[in-house]
Design a protein around this motif. Sequence first.
Motif, PDB file in Angstrom:
ATOM      1  N   GLN A  22      12.992  42.388  43.928  1.00  0.00           N
ATOM      2  CA  GLN A  22      12.209  42.208  42.705  1.00  0.00           C
ATOM      3  C   GLN A  22      12.821  42.870  41.476  1.00  0.00           C
ATOM      4  N   SER A  62      -0.239  48.211  48.849  1.00  0.00           N
ATOM      5  CA  SER A  62       0.307  46.862  48.710  1.00  0.00           C
ATOM      6  C   SER A  62       1.449  46.845  47.707  1.00  0.00           C
ATOM      7  N   LEU A 116      -1.395  35.197  45.780  1.00  0.00           N
ATOM      8  CA  LEU A 116      -2.400  35.535  44.773  1.00  0.00           C
ATOM      9  C   LEU A 116      -2.501  34.474  43.677  1.00  0.00           C
ATOM     10  N   LYS A 117      -1.349  34.012  43.214  1.00  0.00           N
ATOM     11  CA  LYS A 117      -1.373  33.122  42.042  1.00  0.00           C
ATOM     12  C   LYS A 117      -0.164  32.198  42.114  1.00  0.00           C
ATOM     13  N   LEU A 159       3.098  34.310  42.761  1.00  0.00           N
ATOM     14  CA  LEU A 159       2.817  35.759  42.863  1.00  0.00           C
ATOM     15  C   LEU A 159       2.189  36.020  44.237  1.00  0.00           C
ATOM     16  N   LEU A 160       2.919  36.777  45.050  1.00  0.00           N
ATOM     17  CA  LEU A 160       2.462  37.068  46.409  1.00  0.00           C
ATOM     18  C   LEU A 160       2.161  38.555  46.549  1.00  0.00           C
ATOM     19  N   LEU A 161       1.254  38.868  47.474  1.00  0.00           N
ATOM     20  CA  LEU A 161       0.838  40.249  47.738  1.00  0.00           C
ATOM     21  C   LEU A 161       1.178  40.598  49.187  1.00  0.00           C
ATOM     22  N   SER A 167       3.603  43.685  45.210  1.00  0.00           N
ATOM     23  CA  SER A 167       3.576  42.293  44.768  1.00  0.00           C
ATOM     24  C   SER A 167       4.990  41.719  44.742  1.00  0.00           C
ATOM     25  N   GLN A 198      -0.157  37.432  51.303  1.00  0.00           N
ATOM     26  CA  GLN A 198      -1.225  36.656  50.666  1.00  0.00           C
ATOM     27  C   GLN A 198      -0.690  36.082  49.360  1.00  0.00           C
ATOM     28  N   LYS A 243       0.476  43.539  51.869  1.00  0.00           N
ATOM     29  CA  LYS A 243      -0.483  44.632  52.056  1.00  0.00           C
ATOM     30  C   LYS A 243      -0.385  45.156  53.488  1.00  0.00           C
ATOM     31  N   ILE A 284       7.242  38.312  43.236  1.00  0.00           N
ATOM     32  CA  ILE A 284       7.305  37.129  42.362  1.00  0.00           C
ATOM     33  C   ILE A 284       8.431  36.247  42.873  1.00  0.00           C
TER      34      ILE A 284
END
Length: 802
Positions: free
Chosen positions: A567, A654, A608-609, A642-644, A656, A606, A646, A658
């Motif tokens: 990232q 967690s 997210l967006k 956008l992934l999480l 994030s 997960q 956790k 991208i």
Amino acid sequence: MEASRKLTCRQRQVHFSFFLLGLSLVNAGELRHYSVVEEREGRSFVTNLVNDLGLGQLEFSSRGAKVVSKGNKLRLQLDQETGDLLLTEKVDREELCGHTEPCLLRFQVLLDNPLDIFQADLQITDINDHSPAFLDKEIMLTISESSLPGATFPLKNAQDMDVGQNGIDSYLVSSNPYFHVLTRKRSDGKKYPELVLDRALDREEQAELRLTLTAQDGGSPTRSGTTEVHIEVLDFNDNAPQFEELLYRVQIPEDSPIGFLITTVSATDKDIGVNGQISYSLFQASDDISKTFSIHPLTGEVRLKEQLDFEKTQSYEVNIEARDAGTFSGKCTILTQVVDVNDHTPEITLSAFTNPIPENLPETMVAVFTVSDLDSGENGKITCSIQDDLPFFLRPSGENFYTLLTQKPLDRETTAEYNITITVTDLGTPRLTTQHTITVQVSDVNDNAPAFTQTSYTLFVQENNSPALHIGTISATDSDSGSNARITYSLLPAHDSQLTLDSLISINADNGQLFALRALDYEALQTFKFLVGATDQGSPALSSQALVRVLVLDANDNAPFVLYPLQNASAPCTELLPRAAEPGYLVSKVVAVDRDSGQNSWLSFQLLKATEPGLFSVWAHNGEVRTSRLLSERDAPKHRLLLLVKDNGDPPRSASVILHVLLVDGFSQPYLPLPEAAHEPAQDDDALTLYLVIALASVSSLFLLSVLLFVGVRLCRRARPASLGGCSVPEGHFPGHLVDVGRAGTLSQSYPYEVRLMGDSGTDEFKFLKPILPNFQDHPLGSETGEISNCRNDWDFGIQLK
């Protein structure tokens, strides 16, 4: 309001009058009989009134049948639907009817519309549920031993709550040679027992008898109850007194005082009371005997009346008579021997005494003493002894001299003090004894090393603990005393040179409490062990040691670290996705690790967006990003996801991610949107060529930048080998199929990771990610953000495609 109450009251009176009138006009009909056995459980079936009354089920239900019993003694319940008459609770015949037989309980069945009353009775049949019982636990009888055989003695009868054949049927008596029992019947029908004497009693043979009287009922199975018959036999004077011994031999010291008890004669009479009272007297005594001896008429004690002289008379013969209240008597003889007196006791004189005595010394002198006796002959000869259960012995040291010595080395921890009783006895008649007790103290020697309560200790510490935290206590004991038992605790040097024990642990020298000097980090140090010592203050000092193992417990203090896609790269990595991809096509795979362990390191993924919701999905357990549907021409050419990531800690941490995705018609010709102004057919080829050139230049620049970044990271990490702290990992040339994660980001050391890819419909897919070093779990990751090339193309950045 008052008027309405009066009206209601009048209506009730009218209804009640009609009800009484109806009762007087109803024919009670035939009396019905039912029977149940007592002690049946509740909800027991009695009868079905629908069948008994000859009514239909519908008519019976509509007429509101009720069951009424006098006094509500009988708990009956009527099932309105079936017409079954049931007992609502267990019935006890004895409680309802007592001894009345038969036990009949009347009840009525009421029916409305029209009103009918049916009379019925319920007979409670008795079961044998009570045992016969005597009112008295013991029956007392007094019978003279002069009673003749055949004499009878009535006894109290037993009670039984049951009736009929379940009542008392017979009586029995325990086996004995004197009595048997007869069962008699009174005018009221109750049965009672009567004892019959079979053989004459002899009080001297057996003064009392205890018989067991048993009452049995006639039930099946038979029940019984018992009581004890205590018979006391009255005495009759038919025995003469008898002495325990016919000849008594006694010896009397010549210096016995007047009133000295020579002996006590004893005679017994088998009779009791007045018949057994005995009086003693001298029988045909001479003047010499009468002046020298006397006897108590009741106790039989023979005493001196004047001083004896051995040189004048050596022996006496005394005759004694015992007589009861009747004409019977008995006789005995006392032979008295006068004995020369041993009237001097031995003496002990202590000459030397050593106290205290050190332990662990062989044969040590404790005391020296002499013994003496003023008597002569056998009365002057002396024996000397001590207790047998002591580690000491006596050694004669010349005439009448003795030395007290230790038999073996003493142990103060077993016994710290001994009480030695020296017993000196002469050989006279009677023997005279003198005892002298000395107390010997045992002084301590440091011969016991401290002993730990456990051979090893295991302590648990939560990581990130506060400094100077008390983590446990070790304890040792010492059997010695004083300074020899005072223990100090210490940390022993660690065998592992890399373990700086002094910076981790401290120990309280006085009480053995262990403290963590600084906060511990599970990822840096999961467990360590060391030795502790316990030393006493004796001379020479003795010591022992124990092993202490400290386990650091993990806390969720590290967030997941993303290995792929990286990232913090200078240029974001873009995944290429062909527009012809099918649903479920693997776009990319998010690779992440967590420095924690256990459930704190379990990762879930997960989404997210996304630029286009519903186009992409991520698998929660492996981080695979796949397409959810077919692509269309209306989908945007570039997508940002956008992934999480956790973990499963408490609380969870967690990170994030991208991910950029570029839609292309093929991997060789990425698709880019055309400007809106380019609509003329003559300019289409030039615009497409321009876009292709720009795309190729971008891809080439991104590839060169990734290669330079990877080489720079490797050179920088090799130039700083000394900066790697804690547990080192060997570095060297990595194979082409490995991803090198240096000391950057959250990784604290360098770790090679093997990333395997497999082909899937023309795409490359991560198969698994694992550490190459076998001791990867012993070298936790750091807390900074690492760098890794993360472009998903066939470029040479350390990931081998298979």
